[in-house]
Scaffold this motif. Structure first.
Motif, PDB file in Angstrom:
ATOM      1  N   HIS A   1      34.551 101.577  47.461  1.00 25.78           N
ATOM      2  CA  HIS A   1      34.492 100.130  47.937  1.00 25.78           C
ATOM      3  C   HIS A   1      35.753  99.377  47.840  1.00 25.78           C
ATOM      4  CE1 HIS A   1      33.881  99.801  43.480  1.00 25.78           C
ATOM      5  NE2 HIS A   1      34.683  98.799  43.539  1.00 25.78           N
TER       6      HIS A   1
ATOM      7  N   ASP B   1      37.549  95.497  46.744  1.00 21.93           N
ATOM      8  CA  ASP B   1      37.280  94.108  46.092  1.00 21.93           C
ATOM      9  C   ASP B   1      38.030  93.056  47.325  1.00 21.93           C
ATOM     10  OD1 ASP B   1      36.313  95.277  43.816  1.00 21.93           O
ATOM     11  OD2 ASP B   1      38.329  95.142  42.677  1.00 21.93           O
TER      12      ASP B   1
ATOM     13  N   GLY C   1      37.100 103.545  43.296  1.00 17.75           N
ATOM     14  CA  GLY C   1      36.013 104.440  42.907  1.00 17.75           C
ATOM     15  C   GLY C   1      36.266 105.946  43.275  1.00 17.75           C
TER      16      GLY C   1
ATOM     17  N   TYR D   1      33.756 108.140  41.530  1.00 21.14           N
ATOM     18  CA  TYR D   1      32.476 108.615  40.815  1.00 21.14           C
ATOM     19  C   TYR D   1      31.356 108.604  41.933  1.00 21.14           C
ATOM     20  CZ  TYR D   1      28.336 108.626  38.109  1.00 21.14           C
ATOM     21  OH  TYR D   1      27.127 108.986  37.529  1.00 21.14           O
ATOM     22  N   PHE D   2      31.235 107.584  42.472  1.00 18.53           N
ATOM     23  CA  PHE D   2      30.111 107.394  43.473  1.00 18.53           C
ATOM     24  C   PHE D   2      30.493 107.670  44.907  1.00 18.53           C
ATOM     25  CE2 PHE D   2      26.956 105.295  46.298  1.00 18.53           C
ATOM     26  CZ  PHE D   2      25.820 105.459  45.642  1.00 18.53           C
TER      27      PHE D   2
ATOM     28  N   THR E   1      19.256  96.484  41.741  1.00 17.43           N
ATOM     29  CA  THR E   1      19.020  97.169  40.314  1.00 17.43           C
ATOM     30  C   THR E   1      17.704  97.767  40.162  1.00 17.43           C
ATOM     31  OG1 THR E   1      20.792  95.706  39.447  1.00 17.43           O
ATOM     32  CG2 THR E   1      19.206  96.761  37.963  1.00 17.43           C
ATOM     33  N   PRO E   2      16.652  97.059  40.260  1.00 13.20           N
ATOM     34  CA  PRO E   2      15.136  97.558  40.052  1.00 13.20           C
ATOM     35  C   PRO E   2      14.942  98.529  40.959  1.00 13.20           C
ATOM     36  CG  PRO E   2      15.163  95.058  40.180  1.00 13.20           C
ATOM     37  CD  PRO E   2      16.653  95.432  40.648  1.00 13.20           C
TER      38      PRO E   2
ATOM     39  N   THR F   1      24.367 106.546  40.689  1.00 13.77           N
ATOM     40  CA  THR F   1      23.930 105.366  40.977  1.00 13.77           C
ATOM     41  C   THR F   1      24.790 104.393  41.208  1.00 13.77           C
ATOM     42  OG1 THR F   1      23.543 104.754  38.824  1.00 13.77           O
ATOM     43  CG2 THR F   1      21.555 105.765  39.867  1.00 13.77           C
ATOM     44  N   GLU F   2      24.477 103.386  42.230  1.00 12.79           N
ATOM     45  CA  GLU F   2      25.394 102.107  42.310  1.00 12.79           C
ATOM     46  C   GLU F   2      24.421 100.997  42.270  1.00 12.79           C
ATOM     47  OE1 GLU F   2      29.470 101.538  43.483  1.00 12.79           O
ATOM     48  OE2 GLU F   2      28.704 101.348  45.371  1.00 12.79           O
ATOM     49  N   ARG F   3      24.445 100.203  41.337  1.00  9.02           N
ATOM     50  CA  ARG F   3      23.432  99.025  41.144  1.00  9.02           C
ATOM     51  C   ARG F   3      23.989  97.875  41.864  1.00  9.02           C
ATOM     52  NH1 ARG F   3      21.861 100.001  35.105  1.00  9.02           N
ATOM     53  NH2 ARG F   3      23.784 100.908  35.070  1.00  9.02           N
ATOM     54  N   PHE F   4      23.500  96.935  42.530  1.00  7.07           N
ATOM     55  CA  PHE F   4      23.998  95.760  43.344  1.00  7.07           C
ATOM     56  C   PHE F   4      23.607  94.544  42.650  1.00  7.07           C
ATOM     57  CE2 PHE F   4      24.707  96.732  48.341  1.00  7.07           C
ATOM     58  CZ  PHE F   4      25.664  97.576  47.908  1.00  7.07           C
ATOM     59  N   GLY F   5      22.937  94.658  41.358  1.00  4.63           N
ATOM     60  CA  GLY F   5      22.468  93.463  40.745  1.00  4.63           C
ATOM     61  C   GLY F   5      21.151  92.940  40.950  1.00  4.63           C
ATOM     62  N   PRO F   6      20.677  92.113  40.190  1.00  3.25           N
ATOM     63  CA  PRO F   6      19.243  91.688  40.092  1.00  3.25           C
ATOM     64  C   PRO F   6      18.647  90.925  41.458  1.00  3.25           C
ATOM     65  CG  PRO F   6      20.584  90.202  38.476  1.00  3.25           C
ATOM     66  CD  PRO F   6      21.535  91.355  39.322  1.00  3.25           C
TER      67      PRO F   6
ATOM     68  N   TYR G   1      26.378  91.668  45.115  1.00  4.74           N
ATOM     69  CA  TYR G   1      27.480  90.848  44.250  1.00  4.74           C
ATOM     70  C   TYR G   1      27.535  89.498  44.737  1.00  4.74           C
ATOM     71  CZ  TYR G   1      28.513  95.490  42.839  1.00  4.74           C
ATOM     72  OH  TYR G   1      28.674  96.672  42.513  1.00  4.74           O
TER      73      TYR G   1
END
Lengths: 258, 94
Positions: free
Chosen positions: A51, A53, A112, A114-115, A225-226, A247-252, A257
């Protein structure tokens, strides 16, 4: 080869610097999602899954920063990020709304290690995406196609409605390629005659679409995230090794972001 | 007590790869970190991260120990690694 020549061939990594990105093209993907083709002088290239920034600075000096996955293949000269507009976001309303070709903003990357998936890793590839979480996985599929890899790959992609499917036409073309399978689930509304899944991603859906445990597929899950937590837990319960699930969680909020 | 955990659900460590690169030259999300709380070894990109306005708090995904804390202040960047026993960067990343 002398030691000096070796050092030139493999420069030591440097700390990341902010660079100036210029928007070359804006692509409407869906009503809420845009892809930006950007030019970054001195760009070092990237690997699929990484990714960048992005930092915006207001006239009063206020700065807001967010991360966006790179959606383009490393093989193509274009650098593409895909941005979903989050109503209350600080950065996405500009990047997925007002931005015009020629606009400039600050960017640093690629980030990155890792992913990340590259063709030499080989093995079966199972990708699970929710909404705009498709972006880094699309980079992997594009990289796989550009490198003519025959690695079997399956994408399970959850969207709210058919109109919310990002890269829809390209995914249809990919689904026709040997070794590639694209499976959709639509959680909110389905068009007449819909033959895909019609619910949130669950264990039964993953069992029906993922490669068998014995072939040890490399698994990448990206989205809200869920969704990511449900999918990662179910995949572990099915028997897939934790080490192979990234995994890559984008937030709730389901936004990348904001 | 606000230790950065109450703000939101965590993201994966890879989300703060850029912040880590403000301090470290190599790509750090592929580096392995050993939790001093439980001894678990995991990629930095795989552990939980709680972003804050001033930096980020990285926690062990197994026992929740704070293994890395990066804080921006007007004076400079603080790195607190009390919860980490070891950080390993593969030669391919150096």
């Amino acid at each position: 080869m002398t030691a000096i020549e070796l050092a030139v061939a493999a420069p030591a990594p440097k700390r990341l610097q902010w660079m100036t990105a210029t928007v070359r093209e804006v692509i409407e993907e869906t009503s809420r999602v845009r892809s930006l083709v950007i030019d970054v002088p001195g760009w070092s290239g990237h690997r699929a899954g990484q990714h960048v920034d992005v930092r915006l600075t207001g006239e009063d000096g206020y700065q807001a920063q967010r991360s966006y996955s790179i959606a383009s293949a490393p093989e193509t000269p274009d650098l593409v990020i895909t941005v979903e507009r989050i109503i209350e976001g600080e950065v996405s309303p500009y990047l997925a709304g007002e931005v015009r070709p020629g606009d400039r903003f600050e960017l640093r990357g690629p980030i990155g290690g890792y992913f990340v998936w590259t063709v030499p890793l080989d093995g079966h590839l199972f990708l699970v995406a929710g909404g705009s979480g498709i972006a880094p996985l699309m980079a992997m599929l594009r990289h796989r196609a550009a490198a003519n890899s025959d690695t079997p790959a399956t994408l399970l992609y959850s969207s709210r409605t058919a109109e919310d499917i990002i890269y829809r036409a390209e995914l249809e073309r990919l689904d026709w390629q040997v070794g590639t399978k694209v499976v959709h689930t639509l959680t909110r509304m389905q068009p007449a005659g819909w033959s895909g899944f019609s619910r949130r991603i669950d264990r039964a859906m993953l069992e029906a679409t993922c490669f068998p445990v014995v072939v040890r597929p490399r698994i990448f899950v990206c989205g809200p995230t869920p969704l990511v937590e449900v999918a990662a837990r179910a995949l572990r319960d099915i028997g897939h090794s934790q080490n192979l699930i990234k995994t890559e969680r984008f937030g709730p909020t389901g936004g990348s972001y904001g | 007590m606000d230790d950065g955990k109450n703000r939101a659900m965590p993201l994966d460590g890879n989300a703060e790869g850029g912040l880590l690169r403000e301090l470290f030259a190599p790509e750090m999300t592929a580096a392995e970190i050993t939790c001093d709380g439980c001894g678990a070894v995991a990629a930095v990109g795989a552990i939980n991260v709680y972003g804050t306005a001033m930096g980020a708090v990285f926690r062990c995904a197994l026992c929740d120990t704070v293994v890395l804390r990066l804080t921006h202040t007007p004076a400079g960047l603080f790195l607190d690694m009390r919860g980490a026993r070891r950080l390993f960067v593969a030669s391919s990343e150096l």
